[in-house]
Design an enzyme around this catalytic site. Structure first.
Site, PDB file in Angstrom:
ATOM      1  N   GLU A 216      -8.552  -1.078   5.006  1.00 42.63           N
ATOM      2  CA  GLU A 216      -9.461  -1.393   6.229  1.00 42.63           C
ATOM      3  C   GLU A 216     -10.811  -0.704   6.486  1.00 42.63           C
ATOM      4  O   GLU A 216     -11.155  -0.170   7.748  1.00 42.63           O
ATOM      5  CB  GLU A 216      -8.579  -1.057   7.430  1.00 42.63           C
ATOM      6  CG  GLU A 216      -7.315  -2.189   7.574  1.00 42.63           C
ATOM      7  CD  GLU A 216      -6.681  -2.223   8.919  1.00 42.63           C
ATOM      8  OE1 GLU A 216      -6.860  -1.162   9.670  1.00 42.63           O
ATOM      9  OE2 GLU A 216      -5.603  -2.990   8.793  1.00 42.63           O
TER      10      GLU A 216
ATOM     11  N   GLU B  68      -1.019  -6.217   4.696  1.00 44.85           N
ATOM     12  CA  GLU B  68      -0.263  -5.854   5.772  1.00 44.85           C
ATOM     13  C   GLU B  68      -0.136  -7.114   6.821  1.00 44.85           C
ATOM     14  O   GLU B  68      -1.130  -7.891   7.104  1.00 44.85           O
ATOM     15  CB  GLU B  68      -1.187  -4.815   6.607  1.00 44.85           C
ATOM     16  CG  GLU B  68      -1.178  -3.439   5.961  1.00 44.85           C
ATOM     17  CD  GLU B  68      -1.811  -2.416   6.772  1.00 44.85           C
ATOM     18  OE1 GLU B  68      -1.914  -2.616   8.213  1.00 44.85           O
ATOM     19  OE2 GLU B  68      -2.554  -1.660   6.124  1.00 44.85           O
TER      20      GLU B  68
HETATM   21  O1  AHR Z   1       0.282  -0.481   9.552  1.00 41.62           O
HETATM   22  C1  AHR Z   1      -0.147   0.345  10.449  1.00 41.62           C
HETATM   23  C2  AHR Z   1      -1.799   0.532  10.287  1.00 41.62           C
HETATM   24  O2  AHR Z   1      -2.268  -0.476  10.826  1.00 41.62           O
HETATM   25  C3  AHR Z   1      -2.115   0.685   9.137  1.00 41.62           C
HETATM   26  O3  AHR Z   1      -2.332   2.178   8.749  1.00 41.62           O
HETATM   27  C4  AHR Z   1      -3.620   0.357   8.942  1.00 41.62           C
HETATM   28  O4  AHR Z   1      -4.156  -0.293   7.860  1.00 41.62           O
HETATM   29  C5  AHR Z   1      -3.477  -0.745  10.100  1.00 41.62           C
HETATM   30  O5  AHR Z   1      -4.608  -0.799  10.979  1.00 41.62           O
END
Ligand code: AHR
Length: 514
Positions: free
Chosen positions: A172, A291
């Protein structure tokens, strides 16, 4: 309410990749410490791994595990987590405002993956560090021996290389919440140089460049294009992240929101293919949805979701998932399956305690959250060739509100079918498995489904997840409040299936040759 679905054995979207069914372990809250790893727990093995958690992980059946972050990786010195535990430094973790004891690191993670029979996926720090630390980690993990870093691994007790194939180039990096957040140009350059050096160290690696951290980031689209213009020749994947939310407390809109994952995937495919087209390249960049989950109750500003005093493994992001969350989550599973042709890796974020399907009490028991079930169904029963389902279902109009990112969004969704479904053909086992979500909150759905080209079929197994209270949850004291039951009302004759899908329910129907 009635819906008709047609599938044909010969009309397919694509084959699911093993890595589509992955999850994620970050140094975040109690995911590692008190989650997968808790020396001294009555269920811990000699390595400190909780056997009760391992048993649930095997039932959940993730195939690949991303580690060590997430936001955490953007400040992580991987060297802190290897070697004799008594020499490892304690550090402040600025991602989650906690103290990282480093008693669990890369080698322990690899051991845990081996115990769980899961492929490891590692992320490198392209926040506070860069190409040099990344290539050293590759050498430490994957080089057989005879060099500084590989011999260091051997001296730490791991003679054989870890042979980690799948690597994420940072996390990210477009997000201002990230340590050393970057512009697309800055990230494109460091990702390219890291990728080159990592692959020179081990040419067998597969690499994922960071896409936007959410579809509603203001830079979405332009970010992917610019990053890929730099990295195209050096990476195999582009990442996507999505967390569905119900901030607006609007269940129909929440249940519709998984459809935005379909749009997101299709948009990223269009962007990565346009970069390929501009280069007259036949190379196809695949997608790593590394994610995804439902997450909103424990979200918000950093100050609100951390605990003061720099605690070790604080109980943060411990979202307690409801029946309603499991339905939205099931919709996301269907979106991933229906894009199996391009999404070749995906990670449920995360695995234990922090926004997770498995919860534990430190020193106490472990149990399944509501979202455990759609994932376990998808991973255990959803492997094979995804067929293109033609769905004729009544629909509804809604507006999905998403405050995520640096800008708020309201997505108009004029025609959301009440029925969302995916069909997977397991050619080896001879099964057709249907994943069916009835999004109507007050009406059962009479399903008529025709399977063409399969001959006579019989109903093998059926599972239904339903609870009259969409706020129902599982807990330490009531771990089975929400759980699947056998679906009685499914019949098939001459390739025509009829079934009643209860209002607000997740259903899995498996068919086999009669
Ligand atoms: O999964 C929780 C968080 O969400 C992670 O660390 C990040 O990559 C995202 O913003």
């Amino acid at each position: 309410m009635k819906a008709r679905v047609t599938i044909d054995r010969d009309v397919a979207i694509g084959d699911t990749h093993e890595r589509l069914f992955g999850a994620f372990v970050e140094h975040l809250g109690r995911c590692v410490y008190g989650g997968i790893y808790e020396p001294g727990h009555p269920e811990a093995d000699e390595k400190g791994f909780r056997k009760d958690v391992l048993a649930l992980v095997k039932e959940l059946a993730p195939t690949i595990m991303r580690y060590p972050g997430g936001n955490f990786v953007s400040g992580y010195n991987w060297e802190d987590g290897v070697g004799p535990v008594e020499h490892r430094p304690r550090r402040l973790d600025l991602a989650w405002m906690s103290t990282e004891p480093n008693t669990f690191g890369t080698n322990e993670f690899i051991n845990w993956c081996r115990a769980a029979e899961i492929e490891p996926m590692l992320a490198v720090n392209l926040g506070t560090r860069g190409a040099d630390a990344a290539r050293n980690l590759v050498e430490y993990c994957n080089h057989p021996g005879g060099t500084y870093w590989s011999d260091l691994r051997r001296s730490h007790g791991w003679e054989a290389p870890h042979d980690v194939k799948f690597w994420c180039l940072g996390n990210e990096v477009d997000g201002p919440w990230q340590m050393e957040h970057k512009t697309a140009q800055e990230y494109g350059r460091v990702a390219t140089e890291s990728a080159k050096m990592m692959k020179w160290t081990d040419p067998s690696l597969e690499l994922a460049a960071c896409g936007s951290s959410a579809r509603n980031m203001p830079t979405f689209g332009a970010w992917e294009r610019e990053v890929l213009e730099h990295t195209f020749d050096h990476v195999e994947f582009m990442s996507l992240h999505t967390y569905l939310n119900n901030y607006a407390e609007d269940m129909p809109s929440f249940l519709a929101s998984a459809d935005l994952m379909d749009s997101f995937i299709e948009e990223v495919v269009a962007i990565v293919d346009s970069v390929a087209a501009a280069r007259r390249s036949s190379k196809r960049i695949m997608l790593s949805f590394d994610e995804w989950n439902v997450w909103y109750r424990t979200r918000g500003k950093k100050e609100g979701r951390t605990i003061p005093g720099w605690p070790v493994a604080p109980p943060i992001l411990e979202e307690v998932y409801t029946m309603g969350d499991a339905l939205a989550f099931g919709g996301a599973c269907i979106s991933l399956l229906n894009h199996a042709d391009r999404v070749k890796a995906a990670c449920l974020a995360q695995l234990v305690n922090a926004i997770a399907p498995i919860m534990t009490e430190t020193g106490g028991p472990a149990w399944r959250q509501t979202i455990f079930y759609p994932f376990a169904h998808m991973s255990n029963l959803g492997r094979g060739r995804v067929l293109r389902a033609h769905v004729d279902s009544p629909s509804y109009a809604t507006n999905y509100y998403d405050p995520r990112g640096t800008q708020e969004h309201r997505f108009a969704m004029p025609a959301v079918p009440y029925l969302k479904c995916a069909a997977v053909h397991d050619r080896k086992g001879g099964f057709i498995t249907l994943f069916l979500l009835n999004r109507h909150l007050s009406e059962d759905l009479e399903l008529e489904l025709e399977v063409r080209g399969m001959g006579e079929l019989a109903v093998d197994t059926c599972h239904q997840l339903h609870h009259p209270d969409l706020d129902a949850v599982n807990s330490r004291d009531n771990p089975t409040e929400v759980q699947p039951v056998a679906l009685a009302d499914a019949h098939i004759q001459g390739g025509r299936l009829s079934a009643t899908l209860r209002q607000a329910s997740w259903n899995v129907i498996r068919l086999r040759a009669a």
